[in-house]
Design an enzyme around this catalytic site. Structure first.
Site, PDB file in Angstrom:
ATOM      1  N   VAL A   1       1.265  -1.030  -0.444  1.00 49.50           N
ATOM      2  CA  VAL A   1       0.150   0.291  -0.187  1.00 49.50           C
ATOM      3  C   VAL A   1       1.178   1.388   0.073  1.00 49.50           C
ATOM      4  CG1 VAL A   1      -1.590   1.454   1.192  1.00 49.50           C
ATOM      5  CG2 VAL A   1      -1.947  -1.397   1.053  1.00 49.50           C
TER       6      VAL A   1
ATOM      7  N   ASP B   1     -13.385 -10.147  10.632  1.00 47.85           N
ATOM      8  CA  ASP B   1     -11.553  -9.649  11.251  1.00 47.85           C
ATOM      9  C   ASP B   1     -12.058  -8.113  11.962  1.00 47.85           C
ATOM     10  OD1 ASP B   1      -9.336 -10.584  11.735  1.00 47.85           O
ATOM     11  OD2 ASP B   1      -7.957  -9.329   9.976  1.00 47.85           O
TER      12      ASP B   1
END
Length: 747
Positions: free
Chosen positions: A210, A316
């Site tokens: 990222v 999650d």
């Protein structure tokens, strides 16, 4: 130095193996090799910034410890090689010479950081090919190859140009810094580099990278996520994450602008760039106050409510996936991250039978067992996150994932610590973390309502308990304290439904304990009003801010806070004062009817909490007369009809329609934010703009917000109208903000 005169070092004990031992078993995959070299770049970059050159980078000095953590060995111990003592014998493998930069071999005096980068390039070549780049059998032949021989055949693939540049004989042609080397390792398709300017590496996982990037067409900064690896399941999961996030449009969920696949089949996603810190990082500083946690948890619930309604289960929910950002004056605005393992009822299940996805210490029992999950698994995880936030420690802190999973599927109740079971959200957390999903909240909206009701004095699952009505006066939105040193906590009034209880405003007026007086006194003693966060604990309202350092009465105070509580009765006020005093030794408490003022600060210069200093602060806050009411900044715009529709119409008239609209209710004001893309106003081009409209519950609240925003955004144009509304405009070129705001306010 030992008694014998021999020097010694005490070093970290590591378990693992060096890269030489690993590569001896065969070449490494490109992704794994680049991950290790990038980690070495990070270490070397820090060393180079300190003026340290390693001079002996090689596979045997790069150690892979537990958790796949790379450690650079022998730092500061490298020295120039004594060639006379380095003659090899049959069967002896050459060490450092094969990884020495040309300038080191020549004995140059100005061997600098780029020599380490040359050695890293040679190491990378070795890792991906399984052989050193200069495989001579003697020192002389190795040095000859490095200095004058042909550049070795480079491995096919995206690393060829990286290794070629790193191994340039001329240092000026190599990477200038370790950071530049590391960025080059994160290989990206050329067409992405054409569209985006890569500004910074934000994070990296086993399957993706990222970046902070700037779109070359328009200049907007974004988060660019690029997939690495060819595994079909990973690529499918990446594509599904993009499809899932594109279906979500909640302010508390990170937004996606674009996703796709490049011409060389590399998947990528473009997200909004949000700056903040994760809840995991925040909890490293300590546990959260219950009311602050409530603000965070309610926002997570709202994001999950939308996701679940669209058939999406996050799977999650962890502190690392809850990002806290500063938005519209709220320092704890939540952005829910990472839908990479989310389950989608509208898409094929990518989880094989018996396979579990998620983080074990937050996984619901049915998720651990690999069963099909629904939104209640996310609520279980959120309950565990709430418990962790109240204590600063995970509920399940097992030494291994296996032990943690075993504890999750055990029929025993979740082992919530006393700080949770005796706290204000005991019932909420106990129900959310019930081992059987049918005993949990049925949906996120139900959990949200339970949190918003605030602390309850009844146990979980008590049947047919009559609920108090929930009528709340809109809490007063607050203002930043620009000082660097004190925390002020003030409280909005909450009427209590029971007729038998007195109103907080019916007593406690003898000393004038109210927000206006404290704000005026803070300004008088040199501390202007700050951002005030309002909380509800038990039967009292209070507000709190905190700052790290400041000056009071001519002396530096390392930190401090002030709490003003408004309770439902005198007895409650006394009880709460006693509890706070026990929790904060060194504080000073003043009780006035159903109100409590608690001051807590440090002794001059020492930084140690001190009761005398706290009393001095409390006395200073109680002096003086109440201030006059706040005046409005402007009063002539009541008839304009300032609302979102008016702004939308005016923007279209000005030729600059908004690109994005977000709405949020924050402590008494409705925030409507219009985020503008590139546009032109009065002949000046602007890459961005921002229009914020606040519709508040009172004129005083609107004025207070105007004061706060003017301090936080000095280059903005802020207008408070007589209709309890506020308009703030910011543009790239600050001089245009005021005329742009005036144009928006025109009829």
């Amino acid at each position: 130095v030992l008694d014998t005169g021999a020097p010694y070092l005490v070093m970290e004990h590591l378990e693992g193996e060096d890269l030489q031992s690993i590569v001896d078993r065969g070449p490494l995959a490109f992704d794994r090799a680049t991950r290790y070299i990038a980690a070495a770049c990070e270490v070397l970059g820090e060393a180079h910034a300190l003026g340290i050159v390693h001079r002996d980078i090689k596979p045997s000095n790069l150690f892979v410890a537990r958790g796949d953590r790379l450690v650079v060995l022998d730092f500061g111990l490298a020295k120039l090689i004594d060639l006379a003592s380095s003659v090899t014998h049959d069967g002896v493998v050459l060490g450092s010479p094969r990884y020495m930069a040309p300038e080191q071999i020549r004995g140059a005096r100005d061997v600098g950081p780029r020599a380490d980068l040359w050695s890293l390039g040679a190491t990378l070549y070795h890792l991906v090919t399984g052989r050193p780049p200069f495989p001579g059998t003697t020192i002389e032949s190795v040095f000859s190859e490095i200095l004058d021989g042909p550049i070795p055949a480079l491995p096919d693939g995206p690393l060829a140009h990286v290794i070629s540049r790193a191994l340039a004989r001329d240092p000026a042609l190599r990477f200038a810094t370790a950071r530049e080397f590391a960025l080059a390792l994160r290989t990206r398709p050329a067409e992405l580099d054409v569209r985006f300017e890569i500004l910074e590496l934000l994070g990296e996982g086993s399957h993706g990278t990222v970046y902070r990037a700037r779109h070359r067409n328009g200049g907007r900064e974004v988060a660019l996520k690029v997939l690495r690896g060819d595994a079909q399941q990973i690529r499918s999961r990446f594509a599904r994450e993009a499809a899932i996030v594109q279906r979500l449009d909640h302010p508390n969920t990170v937004r996606i602008y674009e996703s796709g696949v490049t011409s060389d089949s590399t998947p990528f996603m473009v997200f909004e760039l949000v700056r903040g810190r994760t809840l995991a990082v925040e909890l490293q500083r300590g546990a959260m106050l219950p009311a602050r946690l409530a603000r965070v948890a309610t926002q997570v619930c709202k994001a999950l409510e939308e996701a679940h309604a669209r058939g999406i289960v996050h799977r999650d929910i962890t502190p690392s996936n809850i990002l806290l950002v500063d938005y519209a004056g709220d320092a704890d605005f939540v952005k829910l991250l990472d839908f990479g393992v989310a389950a989608d009822s509208e898409a094929p299940n990518l989880t094989f039978t018996g396979q579990t996805l998620g983080t074990p210490r937050y996984m619901a029992p049915e998720q651990v067992l690999g069963e099909r999950v629904d939104g209640r698994a996310d609520l279980y995880a959120l309950g565990l996150v709430m418990a962790e936030a109240l204590t600063g420690t995970p509920v399940f802190g097992g030494s291994s994932a296996i032990a943690t999973c075993a504890a999750q599927v055990s029929p025993d109740p979740v082992p919530l610590p006393p700080a949770v079971t005796g706290g204000p959200f005991a019932a909420v957390i106990a129900r959310a973390t019930a081992k059987h999903r049918d005993h949990r909240f049925s949906n996120a909206a139900e959990m949200l309502a339970a949190i918003e009701r605030g602390p309850a004095d009844r146990p979980f699952a008590a049947p047919n308990v009559e609920r108090r009505s929930r009528t709340y006066v809109v809490p007063v939105l607050v203002a930043f304290i620009a000082l660097l040193g004190i925390t002020i906590v003030l409280l909005a009034v909450r009427p209590w439904a029971s007729d038998s209880r007195s109103s907080p405003s019916s007593s406690g007026t003898g000393k004038g304990l109210d927000e206006a007086r404290l704000r005026a006194r803070l300004a008088a003693i040199g501390w202007p009003p700050a951002e005030v966060t309002r909380d509800i604990w038990g039967r009292c309202n209070y507000m709190r801010t905190r700052h790290e350092a400041g000056v009071f009465d001519g002396h530096r105070r390392e930190w401090a806070f002030v709490v003003l509580m408004m309770c439902d009765s005198d007895a409650t006020a006394k009880s709460e004062a006693k509890r706070f005093q026990a929790s904060y030794p060194g504080s000073w408490t003043i009780i006035d009817g159903d109100r409590v003022l608690l001051a807590y600060t440090t002794a001059p210069e020492s930084g140690i909490a001190d009761e005398a200093a706290s009393k001095q602060l409390a006395d200073a806050l109680l002096e003086g007369a109440p201030p006059p009411p706040l005046a409005t900044d402007a009063a002539a715009l009541t008839a304009v009809g300032l609302d979102e529709n008016h702004l939308q119409t005016r923007l279209v008239t000005l030729g600059w329609p908004p690109a994005e609209v977000t709405r949020q209710d924050l402590a008494g004001c409705r925030h409507t934010r219009l985020r503008l893309e590139a546009g032109t106003f009065q002949g000046i081009s602007h890459k961005w703009g921002d229009v914020l409209l606040l519709e508040c519950a009172s004129q005083e609240l609107a004025s207070s917000e105007g004061q706060r925003l003017s301090r936080g955004f000095p280059n903005a144009s802020i207008t408070v109208t007589a209709s309890k509304r506020l308009l703030m405009v910011t543009l790239e070129h600050r001089g245009s903000a005021k005329p742009f705001g005036e144009a928006l306010l025109a009829p």
